[in-house]
Design a protein around this motif. Structure first.
Motif, PDB file in Angstrom:
ATOM      1  N   ASP A  25       0.850  -1.189   0.000  1.00 49.76           N
ATOM      2  CA  ASP A  25       0.000   0.000   0.000  1.00 49.76           C
ATOM      3  C   ASP A  25       0.880   1.231   0.000  1.00 49.76           C
ATOM      4  O   ASP A  25       1.455   1.582   1.015  1.00 49.76           O
ATOM      5  CB  ASP A  25      -0.893  -0.014   1.243  1.00 49.76           C
ATOM      6  CG  ASP A  25      -1.896   1.123   1.271  1.00 49.76           C
ATOM      7  OD1 ASP A  25      -1.996   1.839   0.260  1.00 49.76           O
ATOM      8  OD2 ASP A  25      -2.578   1.297   2.290  1.00 49.76           O
ATOM      9  N   LYS A 138      -1.271  -3.735   2.307  1.00 46.84           N
ATOM     10  CA  LYS A 138      -2.711  -3.498   2.444  1.00 46.84           C
ATOM     11  C   LYS A 138      -3.538  -4.761   2.260  1.00 46.84           C
ATOM     12  O   LYS A 138      -4.695  -4.803   2.692  1.00 46.84           O
ATOM     13  CB  LYS A 138      -3.172  -2.435   1.447  1.00 46.84           C
ATOM     14  CG  LYS A 138      -3.105  -2.851  -0.018  1.00 46.84           C
ATOM     15  CD  LYS A 138      -3.616  -1.734  -0.916  1.00 46.84           C
ATOM     16  CE  LYS A 138      -3.553  -2.125  -2.395  1.00 46.84           C
ATOM     17  NZ  LYS A 138      -4.024  -1.016  -3.270  1.00 46.84           N
ATOM     18  N   SER A 139      -2.983  -5.802   1.631  1.00 50.34           N
ATOM     19  CA  SER A 139      -3.779  -7.009   1.413  1.00 50.34           C
ATOM     20  C   SER A 139      -2.887  -8.207   1.165  1.00 50.34           C
ATOM     21  O   SER A 139      -1.686  -8.072   0.929  1.00 50.34           O
ATOM     22  CB  SER A 139      -4.738  -6.814   0.222  1.00 50.34           C
ATOM     23  OG  SER A 139      -4.020  -6.623  -0.983  1.00 50.34           O
ATOM     24  N   ASN A 153      -8.355  -8.076   2.598  1.00 47.55           N
ATOM     25  CA  ASN A 153      -7.957  -6.676   2.698  1.00 47.55           C
ATOM     26  C   ASN A 153      -7.709  -6.350   4.167  1.00 47.55           C
ATOM     27  O   ASN A 153      -8.615  -6.436   4.992  1.00 47.55           O
ATOM     28  CB  ASN A 153      -9.040  -5.762   2.124  1.00 47.55           C
ATOM     29  CG  ASN A 153      -8.632  -4.300   2.136  1.00 47.55           C
ATOM     30  OD1 ASN A 153      -8.531  -3.688   3.195  1.00 47.55           O
ATOM     31  ND2 ASN A 153      -8.403  -3.734   0.969  1.00 47.55           N
ATOM     32  N   TYR A 160     -12.495 -10.115  -0.345  1.00 45.46           N
ATOM     33  CA  TYR A 160     -13.008  -9.620  -1.611  1.00 45.46           C
ATOM     34  C   TYR A 160     -13.755 -10.713  -2.370  1.00 45.46           C
ATOM     35  O   TYR A 160     -13.291 -11.842  -2.496  1.00 45.46           O
ATOM     36  CB  TYR A 160     -11.863  -9.144  -2.517  1.00 45.46           C
ATOM     37  CG  TYR A 160     -11.246  -7.825  -2.137  1.00 45.46           C
ATOM     38  CD1 TYR A 160     -12.029  -6.693  -1.926  1.00 45.46           C
ATOM     39  CD2 TYR A 160      -9.867  -7.700  -2.028  1.00 45.46           C
ATOM     40  CE1 TYR A 160     -11.452  -5.485  -1.592  1.00 45.46           C
ATOM     41  CE2 TYR A 160      -9.280  -6.486  -1.701  1.00 45.46           C
ATOM     42  CZ  TYR A 160     -10.085  -5.383  -1.484  1.00 45.46           C
ATOM     43  OH  TYR A 160      -9.513  -4.183  -1.164  1.00 45.46           O
TER      44      TYR A 160
END
Length: 354
Positions: A25, A138-139, A153, A160
């Protein structure tokens, strides 16, 4: 037996293979208005929504979610995320809810997936935990699970594109660090700035306020200017600037005894492999295992996958150097890259479970 791995890649591939992928991220001072995974109801924000409590959108001030409501506490619209049919308790709220069980069997943490029937432990979840502890990640994408490829996430603590929930349990002793974006980097609250001065707010101060009310805010002052960390929006707001904020745990390696307890757990597990193996990406895009090769050969290398794993276990944020044909390289575990120290040319690395 499924295998797993890690790679830093801004574009998560949908190709099925037995590995993990983590997504870095890059910090930005701009916020994400959909911080809870749902958009604010435009009808509620424009005067009234006829669906009321049945509305599937957030009945929350859209400017509050962006961290830019000029009316503050005087705003007539809702400044929390606990109204509307399904706007209040997403997976992140569930994870922080007092109803979530605490681990009492020696484990520090446990990641779980819920498929609508029951919570299932994720085996070898120290890989997920290690990446979750890094503020820039971030994931992560888990491949070859009973549900296919699963993307988690970290910022929204949700899965997701699948009817799955995710949560992280712990023993109640997790040390949480708070980070803010500054100059396109994540800076931990309490660390010293470029001039050697400690920041006015510390992670422990922020966490104490967050634990008392996760929908409130924390204020502090620097040089006469007041700043506010707004927990629902995960933003630091000043007079002229908004910065993104994140909250991540201090990584703790599970104890050996806790692994035995985990193996004996009655919960069904999501198996992801067992033996770690370190690999680097070649110029052709193929992945190769780190192996100790004889000096003078075209593939001479001074370290093995086991050497790297031993160093990684000591500190998953650390780095180490090694040599290939006399050239020095640096492995950066946090960024998951190797760098030629002379040319500065980089290659991706990953940690897979086989």
């Amino acid at each position: 037996m499924a295998s797993a791995g890690l790679s830093e890649d801004d574009n998560i591939s949908d190709t099925e293979s037995d590995l993990f992928e983590s997504d870095s991220d890059q910090p930005s001072d701009e916020s994400d208005s959909g911080v809870y995974g749902k958009e604010p109801c435009k009808y509620y924000n424009s005067g009234g929504c006829k669906n009321g409590g049945k509305c599937t959108y957030l009945h929350t001030c859209k400017y509050f979610l962006k961290g830019s409501c000029r009316y503050g506490s005087r705003c007539k619209l809702n400044h929390s995320v606990d109204t509307g049919a399904s706007s209040g308790m997403d997976s992140r709220d569930l994870d922080q809810s007092t109803s979530s069980p605490k681990l009492t069997d020696g484990r520090y943490y446990q990641w779980q997936l819920h498929d609508g029937k029951s919570w299932k432990d994720v085996e070898n979840d120290h890989i997920i935990e290690a990446q979750y502890s890094l503020p820039h990640t971030k994931s992560i994408k888990i491949y070859n699970t009973p549900y296919g490829a699963v993307s988690i996430n970290f910022n929204r603590m949700r899965v997701y594109g699948k009817r799955l929930k995710v949560r992280r349990l712990d023993d109640g002793n997790t040390v949480w660090f708070w980070y803010c974006t500054l100059g396109r980097k994540w800076i931990k609250y309490g660390d010293k700035d470029s001039k050697g001065n400690p920041t006015a707010a510390t992670s422990s101060d922020i966490e104490k306020k967050f634990q008392s009310n996760s929908k409130s805010s924390f204020t502090f002052s620097i040089g006469g200017e007041t700043f506010e960390i707004r927990f629902p929006a995960m933003q630091q707001v000043g007079k002229n600037k908004k910065r993104r904020v994140t909250r991540r745990p201090l990584f703790r390696q599970q104890q050996a005894g806790a692994r035995a307890v985990q193996a004996a757990s009655a919960l069904q597990k999501v198996s992801l492999g067992s033996k770690p193996q370190w690999q680097f990406e070649g110029d052709s895009g193929a992945w190769h295992e780190f192996r100790h090769r004889q000096k003078g050969t075209s593939t001479e290398c001074s370290v093995t996958s086991d050497d790297i794993e031993q160093r990684y276990q000591l500190n998953p944020r650390d780095s180490m150097t090694f040599k290939v044909k006399g050239h020095s390289y640096k492995l950066d575990f946090g960024a998951m890259i190797q760098t030629n120290l002379k040319t500065q040319h980089t290659h991706r690395i990953r940690r897979v479970l086989v």
